[in-house]
Write a protein that holds these residues in place. Structure first.
Motif, PDB file in Angstrom:
ATOM      1  N   GLU A  22       0.826  -1.209   0.000  1.00 14.15           N
ATOM      2  CA  GLU A  22       0.000   0.000   0.000  1.00 14.15           C
ATOM      3  C   GLU A  22       0.858   1.256   0.000  1.00 14.15           C
ATOM      4  OE1 GLU A  22      -2.680  -0.157   3.252  1.00 14.15           O
ATOM      5  OE2 GLU A  22      -3.806  -1.881   2.490  1.00 14.15           O
ATOM      6  N   GLY A  23       0.277   2.321  -0.543  1.00 15.86           N
ATOM      7  CA  GLY A  23       0.942   3.613  -0.559  1.00 15.86           C
ATOM      8  C   GLY A  23       1.999   3.703  -1.640  1.00 15.86           C
ATOM      9  N   GLY A  24       2.449   4.917  -1.897  1.00 19.73           N
ATOM     10  CA  GLY A  24       3.502   5.118  -2.872  1.00 19.73           C
ATOM     11  C   GLY A  24       2.979   5.207  -4.291  1.00 19.73           C
ATOM     12  N   TRP A  25       3.873   5.546  -5.190  1.00 18.92           N
ATOM     13  CA  TRP A  25       3.484   5.812  -6.572  1.00 18.92           C
ATOM     14  C   TRP A  25       3.132   4.555  -7.354  1.00 18.92           C
ATOM     15  CZ3 TRP A  25       6.761   3.525 -10.095  1.00 18.92           C
ATOM     16  CH2 TRP A  25       8.033   3.164  -9.633  1.00 18.92           C
ATOM     17  N   THR A  26       3.491   3.364  -6.863  1.00 15.92           N
ATOM     18  CA  THR A  26       3.166   2.132  -7.582  1.00 15.92           C
ATOM     19  C   THR A  26       1.774   1.598  -7.264  1.00 15.92           C
ATOM     20  OG1 THR A  26       4.113   0.712  -5.864  1.00 15.92           O
ATOM     21  CG2 THR A  26       5.593   1.434  -7.638  1.00 15.92           C
ATOM     22  N   GLU A  27       1.142   2.108  -6.228  1.00 13.47           N
ATOM     23  CA  GLU A  27      -0.116   1.496  -5.783  1.00 13.47           C
ATOM     24  C   GLU A  27      -1.208   1.483  -6.860  1.00 13.47           C
ATOM     25  OE1 GLU A  27      -3.364   1.467  -2.131  1.00 13.47           O
ATOM     26  OE2 GLU A  27      -1.723   2.920  -2.109  1.00 13.47           O
ATOM     27  N   PRO A  28      -1.446   2.566  -7.620  1.00 12.73           N
ATOM     28  CA  PRO A  28      -2.481   2.481  -8.660  1.00 12.73           C
ATOM     29  C   PRO A  28      -2.213   1.387  -9.684  1.00 12.73           C
ATOM     30  CG  PRO A  28      -1.906   4.769  -8.229  1.00 12.73           C
ATOM     31  CD  PRO A  28      -0.899   3.937  -7.499  1.00 12.73           C
ATOM     32  N   ALA A  29      -0.963   1.260 -10.113  1.00 15.71           N
ATOM     33  CA  ALA A  29      -0.623   0.219 -11.083  1.00 15.71           C
ATOM     34  C   ALA A  29      -0.781  -1.165 -10.467  1.00 15.71           C
ATOM     35  CB  ALA A  29       0.803   0.409 -11.593  1.00 15.71           C
ATOM     36  N   ARG A  30      -0.414  -1.308  -9.203  1.00 15.39           N
ATOM     37  CA  ARG A  30      -0.556  -2.595  -8.531  1.00 15.39           C
ATOM     38  C   ARG A  30      -2.030  -2.983  -8.401  1.00 15.39           C
ATOM     39  NH1 ARG A  30       4.110  -4.387  -5.894  1.00 15.39           N
ATOM     40  NH2 ARG A  30       5.807  -2.866  -5.632  1.00 15.39           N
ATOM     41  N   ARG A  31      -2.870  -2.035  -8.018  1.00 16.28           N
ATOM     42  CA  ARG A  31      -4.297  -2.319  -7.872  1.00 16.28           C
ATOM     43  C   ARG A  31      -4.920  -2.699  -9.217  1.00 16.28           C
ATOM     44  NH1 ARG A  31      -5.442  -3.574  -2.741  1.00 16.28           N
ATOM     45  NH2 ARG A  31      -4.449  -2.091  -1.317  1.00 16.28           N
ATOM     46  N   ASP A  32      -4.495  -2.007 -10.262  1.00 19.16           N
ATOM     47  CA  ASP A  32      -4.995  -2.332 -11.600  1.00 19.16           C
ATOM     48  C   ASP A  32      -4.561  -3.736 -12.008  1.00 19.16           C
ATOM     49  OD1 ASP A  32      -6.081  -1.542 -14.347  1.00 19.16           O
ATOM     50  OD2 ASP A  32      -4.002  -2.035 -14.823  1.00 19.16           O
ATOM     51  N   ALA A  33      -3.308  -4.076 -11.721  1.00 21.17           N
ATOM     52  CA  ALA A  33      -2.804  -5.419 -12.067  1.00 21.17           C
ATOM     53  C   ALA A  33      -3.565  -6.495 -11.301  1.00 21.17           C
ATOM     54  CB  ALA A  33      -1.312  -5.513 -11.774  1.00 21.17           C
ATOM     55  N   LEU A  34      -3.844  -6.242 -10.035  1.00 24.57           N
ATOM     56  CA  LEU A  34      -4.588  -7.220  -9.239  1.00 24.57           C
ATOM     57  C   LEU A  34      -6.000  -7.406  -9.789  1.00 24.57           C
ATOM     58  CD1 LEU A  34      -4.678  -9.086  -6.783  1.00 24.57           C
ATOM     59  CD2 LEU A  34      -5.434  -7.111  -5.412  1.00 24.57           C
ATOM     60  N   SER A  35      -6.626  -6.315 -10.206  1.00 28.82           N
ATOM     61  CA  SER A  35      -7.962  -6.401 -10.794  1.00 28.82           C
ATOM     62  C   SER A  35      -7.934  -7.223 -12.083  1.00 28.82           C
ATOM     63  CB  SER A  35      -8.504  -4.994 -11.075  1.00 28.82           C
ATOM     64  OG  SER A  35      -9.761  -5.050 -11.720  1.00 28.82           O
ATOM     65  N   ARG A  36      -6.922  -6.975 -12.909  1.00 29.34           N
ATOM     66  CA  ARG A  36      -6.804  -7.737 -14.157  1.00 29.34           C
ATOM     67  C   ARG A  36      -6.530  -9.212 -13.877  1.00 29.34           C
ATOM     68  NH1 ARG A  36      -2.409  -6.481 -16.522  1.00 29.34           N
ATOM     69  NH2 ARG A  36      -1.559  -4.775 -15.267  1.00 29.34           N
ATOM     70  N   LEU A  37      -5.729  -9.484 -12.846  1.00 30.55           N
ATOM     71  CA  LEU A  37      -5.418 -10.860 -12.495  1.00 30.55           C
ATOM     72  C   LEU A  37      -6.672 -11.607 -12.048  1.00 30.55           C
ATOM     73  CD1 LEU A  37      -3.356 -13.104 -12.036  1.00 30.55           C
ATOM     74  CD2 LEU A  37      -2.878 -12.111  -9.786  1.00 30.55           C
ATOM     75  N   HIS A  38      -7.497 -10.964 -11.241  1.00 32.40           N
ATOM     76  CA  HIS A  38      -8.753 -11.584 -10.815  1.00 32.40           C
ATOM     77  C   HIS A  38      -9.648 -11.874 -12.023  1.00 32.40           C
ATOM     78  CE1 HIS A  38      -8.588 -11.760  -6.473  1.00 32.40           C
ATOM     79  NE2 HIS A  38      -8.175 -10.510  -6.394  1.00 32.40           N
ATOM     80  N   ALA A  39      -9.613 -10.990 -13.017  1.00 31.47           N
ATOM     81  CA  ALA A  39     -10.481 -11.163 -14.190  1.00 31.47           C
ATOM     82  C   ALA A  39     -10.000 -12.291 -15.100  1.00 31.47           C
ATOM     83  CB  ALA A  39     -10.558  -9.856 -14.978  1.00 31.47           C
ATOM     84  N   MET A  40      -8.668 -12.443 -15.254  1.00 27.48           N
ATOM     85  CA  MET A  40      -8.146 -13.457 -16.181  1.00 27.48           C
ATOM     86  C   MET A  40      -7.841 -14.786 -15.494  1.00 27.48           C
ATOM     87  SD  MET A  40      -4.236 -12.110 -16.979  1.00 27.48           S
ATOM     88  CE  MET A  40      -4.657 -10.378 -17.138  1.00 27.48           C
ATOM     89  N   GLY A  41      -7.531 -14.732 -14.201  1.00 27.91           N
ATOM     90  CA  GLY A  41      -7.181 -15.947 -13.475  1.00 27.91           C
ATOM     91  C   GLY A  41      -5.787 -16.432 -13.801  1.00 27.91           C
ATOM     92  N   LEU A  42      -5.205 -17.195 -12.902  1.00 26.99           N
ATOM     93  CA  LEU A  42      -3.882 -17.758 -13.135  1.00 26.99           C
ATOM     94  C   LEU A  42      -3.952 -18.859 -14.194  1.00 26.99           C
ATOM     95  CD1 LEU A  42      -2.555 -17.874  -9.473  1.00 26.99           C
ATOM     96  CD2 LEU A  42      -1.647 -16.478 -11.333  1.00 26.99           C
ATOM     97  N   PRO A  43      -2.847 -19.132 -14.868  1.00 22.38           N
ATOM     98  CA  PRO A  43      -2.882 -20.078 -15.996  1.00 22.38           C
ATOM     99  C   PRO A  43      -3.040 -21.532 -15.556  1.00 22.38           C
ATOM    100  CG  PRO A  43      -0.634 -19.396 -15.581  1.00 22.38           C
ATOM    101  CD  PRO A  43      -1.503 -18.555 -14.691  1.00 22.38           C
ATOM    102  N   THR A  44      -3.680 -22.312 -16.417  1.00 21.58           N
ATOM    103  CA  THR A  44      -3.760 -23.757 -16.265  1.00 21.58           C
ATOM    104  C   THR A  44      -3.349 -24.396 -17.589  1.00 21.58           C
ATOM    105  OG1 THR A  44      -6.045 -24.006 -17.038  1.00 21.58           O
ATOM    106  CG2 THR A  44      -5.725 -23.455 -14.706  1.00 21.58           C
ATOM    107  N   ARG A  45      -3.232 -25.698 -17.604  1.00 21.93           N
ATOM    108  CA  ARG A  45      -2.807 -26.406 -18.809  1.00 21.93           C
ATOM    109  C   ARG A  45      -3.829 -26.256 -19.946  1.00 21.93           C
ATOM    110  NH1 ARG A  45       0.932 -30.689 -19.029  1.00 21.93           N
ATOM    111  NH2 ARG A  45       1.685 -30.844 -21.160  1.00 21.93           N
ATOM    112  N   ARG A  46      -5.057 -25.870 -19.622  1.00 23.07           N
ATOM    113  CA  ARG A  46      -6.092 -25.696 -20.643  1.00 23.07           C
ATOM    114  C   ARG A  46      -5.893 -24.414 -21.466  1.00 23.07           C
ATOM    115  NH1 ARG A  46     -10.703 -28.850 -20.247  1.00 23.07           N
ATOM    116  NH2 ARG A  46     -10.789 -30.250 -18.444  1.00 23.07           N
ATOM    117  N   ASP A  47      -5.098 -23.494 -20.962  1.00 20.16           N
ATOM    118  CA  ASP A  47      -4.860 -22.252 -21.699  1.00 20.16           C
ATOM    119  C   ASP A  47      -4.001 -22.541 -22.929  1.00 20.16           C
ATOM    120  OD1 ASP A  47      -6.242 -21.091 -19.657  1.00 20.16           O
ATOM    121  OD2 ASP A  47      -4.520 -20.069 -18.759  1.00 20.16           O
TER     122      ASP A  47
END
Length: 426
Positions: A22-47
């Protein structure tokens, strides 16, 4: 659209207990990345882009143990070069082992210590985000969200010596996540060297922005820890008449996935991506490359060589995308494997997608055994079989090593390969 249950469960399990810094100049980018990660999900062999490589150990909540390899019998690679050395041990910056972070023509800061007003604010996570289209790369989004440290390298002129990032592995349960950002100004030039296994499990992301007429050279050697696992990502954007060349040598490691995503956005830009690996036994090595030509008269090269034995597996997935208007594109791609027995495998998926009519693009992929006629020629002249095979192995990977522009660094890599091969015969 909801994620499949398997992917949702995997993602929730991996992220359980983790929190974005939390905090600092990276937080907006980190929050955006986390949101994108939740949307795409981690990879599986089916990808689609993971069908040749099992990502299980890269996405598990806890890293599998990896014994620390004793490499005290050899001088560290590039140790005899005049360079600025920066050391990370299991993902933590080692100030005592590192040089002072000052170098003529370059400004270097650490991600963990950079102040709010920083040039990297406009780049951190930006190129990684661009690289998620058209192929999702969730491990890179994970990196942007949770990276604990890294280097912010601003090349403002001609760097007076190479920057050497040394990754040391000291704990068999270490789980390192590092994120580097490199900005090369117009007309500036630098060389970045990377060596070492880094951790039991390593997730790394490098974002590279090369301005008009700038140049960055990158040479990396991964290994030699037998049990380590790694997922690395390079995202690069090139301006007019700029140059980016990267070479990776991999020896040992149970699982290595190296991804490189490059976008040529300025006319007359040059991008070369090359790699060589030598795998023995329980070894799985995956090079996945995606190069987009989005400007006129640009050149790209993909040159990959894999030497495999005792059931080792090599994977190459490489694509050249030529967008409308990217006329006079020169795109070349070659992936080859040398199989030293019948148990090893080489899996290749070369791709071309072209929307311009004045281009010269080609790709090729081959796999085969050592040429018996050449082997006989050497043995007939008194060269023992093991030594003859080593000479032919070095000759096989030579095309990839020659992609390194600095001949002295070429020599360092070739000497180290020869030493490793010789040691294996003892």
């Amino acid at each position: 659209m909801a994620l499949p249950e398997q992917k949702q469960t995997l993602t929730d399990t991996r992220l359980s207990g983790l929190s974005v810094p939390e905090g600092g100049w990276t937080e907006p980018a980190r929050r955006d990345a986390l949101s994108r990660l939740h949307a795409m999900g981690l990879p599986t062999r089916r990808d689609e882009y993971w069908k040749y490589t099992r990502p299980d150990t890269l996405t598990a909540a806890e890293p599998p143990k990896a014994a620390v390899f004793d490499d005290s019998d050899e001088t560290p690679l590039f140790a005899n070069r005049d360079r600025l050395k920066i050391v990370f041990t299991d993902g933590a910056f080692d100030a005592e082992a590192s040089d002072d972070l000052s170098l003529e023509g370059v400004r270097i800061d650490r991600l963990a210590e950079a102040r709010d007003i920083h040039w990297a604010k406009e780049l951190y996570g930006t190129l990684e985000t661009r690289g998620q289209t058209p192929v999702q790369r969730p491990l890179a989004a994970f990196n942007t969200a949770f990276a604990t440290d890294g280097l912010l390298i601003h090349v403002t002129g001609k760097a007076s010596r190479p920057i050497h990032i040394v990754y040391r592995h000291a704990s068999e349960t270490s789980d390192a996540v590092l994120h580097h950002v490199v900005k090369v100004d117009a007309g500036a030039e630098a060389t970045i060297l990377e060596t070492g296994p880094a951790a039991a499990r390593f997730n790394q992301c490098i974002e590279v922005d090369v301005a008009d007429t700038g140049a960055l050279h990158h040479v990396r050697a991964q290994g030699r820890d037998h049990e380590r696992r790694a997922a690395t990502h390079i995202f690069a954007r090139l301006g007019t008449e700029s140059t980016f060349k990267t070479f990776t040598l991999t020896v040992n490691g149970q699982l290595t996935r190296n991804e490189c995503v490059i976008e040529l956005t300025g006319d007359d830009a040059v991008a070369h991506v090359a790699g060589a690996c030598m795998g023995d036994g329980d070894f799985h090595h995956d090079d996945t490359v995606f190069i987009t030509h989005n400007a006129v008269n640009c050149e790209s090269r993909q040159v990959f060589k894999k030497v495999l034995r005792n059931g080792a597996i090599g994977v190459f997935q490489g694509k050249i995308l030529v967008k409308p208007g990217a006329q006079k594109t020169d795109g070349y791609q070659i992936s080859q494997s040398l199989l030293l027995d019948d148990d090893s495998q080489f899996l290749a998926k070369p791709e071309l997608e072209i929307y311009a009519d004045d281009v010269a693009c080609s790709h090729g992929s081959t796999s085969g055994a050592i040429d018996e006629d050449s082997l006989f020629y050497l043995r007939a002249r008194g060269v023992p079989r093991g030594e003859a095979e080593d000479l032919m192995t070095i000759a096989f990977i030579a095309e990839a090593v020659l992609e390194i522009e600095d001949e002295a660094l070429q020599s360092d890599i070739n000497d180290r390969v020869a030493a490793w091969l010789s040691r294996r015969r003892r």
